[in-house]
Motif scaffolding. Structure first.
Motif, PDB file in Angstrom:
ATOM      1  N   ALA A   1       0.834  -1.213   0.000  1.00  0.00           N
ATOM      2  CA  ALA A   1       0.000   0.000   0.000  1.00  0.00           C
ATOM      3  C   ALA A   1       0.865   1.258   0.000  1.00  0.00           C
ATOM      4  O   ALA A   1       0.609   2.194  -0.774  1.00  0.00           O
ATOM      5  N   ALA A   2       1.890   1.295   0.859  1.00  0.00           N
ATOM      6  CA  ALA A   2       2.769   2.466   0.911  1.00  0.00           C
ATOM      7  C   ALA A   2       3.514   2.635  -0.411  1.00  0.00           C
ATOM      8  O   ALA A   2       3.629   3.754  -0.929  1.00  0.00           O
ATOM      9  N   GLY A   3       4.020   1.530  -0.961  1.00  0.00           N
ATOM     10  CA  GLY A   3       4.749   1.599  -2.221  1.00  0.00           C
ATOM     11  C   GLY A   3       3.879   2.073  -3.373  1.00  0.00           C
ATOM     12  O   GLY A   3       4.313   2.895  -4.191  1.00  0.00           O
ATOM     13  N   LEU A   4       2.652   1.571  -3.433  1.00  0.00           N
ATOM     14  CA  LEU A   4       1.741   1.997  -4.503  1.00  0.00           C
ATOM     15  C   LEU A   4       1.346   3.464  -4.344  1.00  0.00           C
ATOM     16  O   LEU A   4       1.259   4.200  -5.343  1.00  0.00           O
ATOM     17  N   ALA A   5       1.100   3.890  -3.108  1.00  0.00           N
ATOM     18  CA  ALA A   5       0.742   5.293  -2.874  1.00  0.00           C
ATOM     19  C   ALA A   5       1.886   6.217  -3.276  1.00  0.00           C
ATOM     20  O   ALA A   5       1.663   7.266  -3.898  1.00  0.00           O
ATOM     21  N   GLU A   6       3.111   5.822  -2.934  1.00  0.00           N
ATOM     22  CA  GLU A   6       4.266   6.655  -3.271  1.00  0.00           C
ATOM     23  C   GLU A   6       4.590   6.592  -4.761  1.00  0.00           C
ATOM     24  O   GLU A   6       4.732   7.628  -5.413  1.00  0.00           O
ATOM     25  N   ALA A   7       4.735   5.372  -5.296  1.00  0.00           N
ATOM     26  CA  ALA A   7       5.110   5.236  -6.708  1.00  0.00           C
ATOM     27  C   ALA A   7       3.992   5.730  -7.628  1.00  0.00           C
ATOM     28  O   ALA A   7       4.244   6.480  -8.574  1.00  0.00           O
ATOM     29  N   GLY A   8       2.764   5.301  -7.340  1.00  0.00           N
ATOM     30  CA  GLY A   8       1.637   5.720  -8.170  1.00  0.00           C
ATOM     31  C   GLY A   8       1.334   7.194  -8.019  1.00  0.00           C
ATOM     32  O   GLY A   8       1.197   7.919  -9.015  1.00  0.00           O
ATOM     33  N   GLY A   9       1.219   7.644  -6.771  1.00  0.00           N
ATOM     34  CA  GLY A   9       0.947   9.062  -6.533  1.00  0.00           C
ATOM     35  C   GLY A   9       2.050   9.945  -7.080  1.00  0.00           C
ATOM     36  O   GLY A   9       1.789  10.985  -7.690  1.00  0.00           O
ATOM     37  N   GLY A  10       3.298   9.534  -6.881  1.00  0.00           N
ATOM     38  CA  GLY A  10       4.425  10.320  -7.375  1.00  0.00           C
ATOM     39  C   GLY A  10       4.460  10.401  -8.891  1.00  0.00           C
ATOM     40  O   GLY A  10       4.676  11.474  -9.471  1.00  0.00           O
ATOM     41  N   THR A  11       4.244   9.272  -9.542  1.00  0.00           N
ATOM     42  CA  THR A  11       4.248   9.261 -11.010  1.00  0.00           C
ATOM     43  C   THR A  11       3.121  10.122 -11.556  1.00  0.00           C
ATOM     44  O   THR A  11       3.326  10.924 -12.477  1.00  0.00           O
ATOM     45  N   LEU A  12       1.929   9.984 -10.976  1.00  0.00           N
ATOM     46  CA  LEU A  12       0.797  10.802 -11.432  1.00  0.00           C
ATOM     47  C   LEU A  12       1.028  12.287 -11.164  1.00  0.00           C
ATOM     48  O   LEU A  12       0.667  13.130 -11.998  1.00  0.00           O
ATOM     49  N   LEU A  13       1.619  12.616 -10.012  1.00  0.00           N
ATOM     50  CA  LEU A  13       1.935  14.022  -9.744  1.00  0.00           C
ATOM     51  C   LEU A  13       2.917  14.555 -10.785  1.00  0.00           C
ATOM     52  O   LEU A  13       2.744  15.660 -11.306  1.00  0.00           O
ATOM     53  N   ALA A  14       3.970  13.802 -11.065  1.00  0.00           N
ATOM     54  CA  ALA A  14       4.963  14.253 -12.039  1.00  0.00           C
ATOM     55  C   ALA A  14       4.325  14.495 -13.404  1.00  0.00           C
ATOM     56  O   ALA A  14       4.657  15.470 -14.081  1.00  0.00           O
ATOM     57  N   LEU A  15       3.404  13.616 -13.787  1.00  0.00           N
ATOM     58  CA  LEU A  15       2.720  13.763 -15.070  1.00  0.00           C
ATOM     59  C   LEU A  15       1.632  14.836 -15.035  1.00  0.00           C
ATOM     60  O   LEU A  15       1.194  15.311 -16.093  1.00  0.00           O
ATOM     61  N   GLY A  16       1.181  15.200 -13.847  1.00  0.00           N
ATOM     62  CA  GLY A  16       0.061  16.123 -13.737  1.00  0.00           C
ATOM     63  C   GLY A  16      -1.223  15.468 -14.179  1.00  0.00           C
ATOM     64  O   GLY A  16      -2.034  16.058 -14.880  1.00  0.00           O
ATOM     65  N   LEU A  17      -1.429  14.228 -13.744  1.00  0.00           N
ATOM     66  CA  LEU A  17      -2.616  13.471 -14.118  1.00  0.00           C
ATOM     67  C   LEU A  17      -3.350  13.020 -12.863  1.00  0.00           C
ATOM     68  O   LEU A  17      -2.728  12.482 -11.942  1.00  0.00           O
ATOM     69  N   ALA A  18      -4.665  13.256 -12.830  1.00  0.00           N
ATOM     70  CA  ALA A  18      -5.479  12.923 -11.655  1.00  0.00           C
ATOM     71  C   ALA A  18      -4.852  13.558 -10.415  1.00  0.00           C
ATOM     72  O   ALA A  18      -4.687  12.915  -9.380  1.00  0.00           O
ATOM     73  N   THR A  19      -4.523  14.804 -10.524  1.00  0.00           N
ATOM     74  CA  THR A  19      -3.750  15.506  -9.500  1.00  0.00           C
ATOM     75  C   THR A  19      -4.379  15.450  -8.111  1.00  0.00           C
ATOM     76  O   THR A  19      -3.656  15.230  -7.133  1.00  0.00           O
ATOM     77  N   PRO A  20      -5.703  15.607  -7.951  1.00  0.00           N
ATOM     78  CA  PRO A  20      -6.259  15.508  -6.593  1.00  0.00           C
ATOM     79  C   PRO A  20      -6.019  14.131  -5.958  1.00  0.00           C
ATOM     80  O   PRO A  20      -5.590  14.037  -4.806  1.00  0.00           O
ATOM     81  N   ALA A  21      -6.261  13.070  -6.710  1.00  0.00           N
ATOM     82  CA  ALA A  21      -6.062  11.716  -6.180  1.00  0.00           C
ATOM     83  C   ALA A  21      -4.579  11.428  -5.963  1.00  0.00           C
ATOM     84  O   ALA A  21      -4.196  10.809  -4.962  1.00  0.00           O
ATOM     85  N   ALA A  22      -3.730  11.861  -6.892  1.00  0.00           N
ATOM     86  CA  ALA A  22      -2.292  11.643  -6.765  1.00  0.00           C
ATOM     87  C   ALA A  22      -1.743  12.338  -5.530  1.00  0.00           C
ATOM     88  O   ALA A  22      -0.994  11.743  -4.740  1.00  0.00           O
ATOM     89  N   GLY A  23      -2.122  13.594  -5.341  1.00  0.00           N
ATOM     90  CA  GLY A  23      -1.663  14.333  -4.167  1.00  0.00           C
ATOM     91  C   GLY A  23      -2.171  13.724  -2.878  1.00  0.00           C
ATOM     92  O   GLY A  23      -1.437  13.599  -1.899  1.00  0.00           O
ATOM     93  N   ALA A  24      -3.425  13.300  -2.877  1.00  0.00           N
ATOM     94  CA  ALA A  24      -4.009  12.698  -1.674  1.00  0.00           C
ATOM     95  C   ALA A  24      -3.323  11.380  -1.326  1.00  0.00           C
ATOM     96  O   ALA A  24      -3.070  11.098  -0.148  1.00  0.00           O
ATOM     97  N   ALA A  25      -3.004  10.563  -2.326  1.00  0.00           N
ATOM     98  CA  ALA A  25      -2.299   9.300  -2.075  1.00  0.00           C
ATOM     99  C   ALA A  25      -0.944   9.574  -1.440  1.00  0.00           C
ATOM    100  O   ALA A  25      -0.544   8.921  -0.463  1.00  0.00           O
ATOM    101  N   ALA A  26      -0.234  10.558  -1.971  1.00  0.00           N
ATOM    102  CA  ALA A  26       1.077  10.915  -1.416  1.00  0.00           C
ATOM    103  C   ALA A  26       0.947  11.471  -0.006  1.00  0.00           C
ATOM    104  O   ALA A  26       1.754  11.147   0.875  1.00  0.00           O
ATOM    105  N   VAL A  27      -0.065  12.280   0.240  1.00  0.00           N
ATOM    106  CA  VAL A  27      -0.292  12.830   1.580  1.00  0.00           C
ATOM    107  C   VAL A  27      -0.513  11.695   2.583  1.00  0.00           C
ATOM    108  O   VAL A  27       0.066  11.695   3.672  1.00  0.00           O
TER     109      VAL A  27
END
Length: 180
Positions: free
Chosen positions: A60-86
């Motif tokens: 769960a932590a790895g997916l939140a970091e890797a997935g959220g981080g990748t989506l943030l970098a791409l600027g895709l699904a930014t609310p969900a990506a940021g929330a996962a990282a938070v």
């Protein structure tokens, strides 16, 4: 007006930097890249930190970091990506909180910085230099920001609360149940 400005460039730099760091941390946990332990070693470490079951917590932590981080970098699904990282960074901060604030003493400074930056990006949006903008903000609607952050806050509260109870029971000498 559809022209990019300094705000868009600044958001791009924040997204690339924060997202890249988060994605690398997630890859350490999930794949063992960059000197990380992979799922097995990270799972054992998570278990030792009070997050159980360890393997599921590491995933769960790895997916939140890797997935959220990748989506943030791409600027895709930014609310969900940021929330996962938070959520991931709040869990990390809980581990480091007993050591105080500053990272040099093992504190939560770094996790808090990454989490707050991710939250800021979720709230501000990704800017025009993003996939969200290119796709017409289909997965970056205003209502998604509070919904994603509230869902992350609720999940984090449950997970960190369970960890704290587990650690408290262990400190009191009570035996952990074999299965939760």
């Amino acid at each position: 007006m559809n022209r990019c400005d300094r705000r868009d460039l600044g958001l791009l730099l924040l997204r690339l930097g924060t997202g890249g760091v988060l994605a690398a941390h997630g890859a350490q946990k999930l794949l063992g890249w960059f000197g990380g332990g992979g799922i097995e070693d990270t799972g054992r470490a998570m278990e030792a930190m009070g997050y159980a079951p360890g393997r599921a917590s590491a995933t769960a932590a790895g997916l939140a970091e890797a997935g959220g981080g990748t989506l943030l970098a791409l600027g895709l699904a930014t609310p969900a990506a940021g929330a996962a990282a938070v959520g991931a960074m709040a869990g990390a901060a809980a581990v480091h909180a007993p050591n105080g604030f500053f990272a040099q003493a093992g504190g939560y400074e770094y996790a808090a910085s990454l989490g707050l930056t991710a939250a800021g990006l979720a709230v501000s949006g990704p800017g025009r230099l993003s996939l969200d903008h290119a796709l017409g903000h289909a997965v970056n609607r205003n209502w998604m920001v509070p919904a994603a952050l509230a869902a992350a806050a609720a999940a984090t509260t449950v997970v960190v609360g369970a960890r704290n109870r587990r650690l408290r029971r262990a400190a009191e000498g009570q035996q952990e149940p074999l299965f939760d």
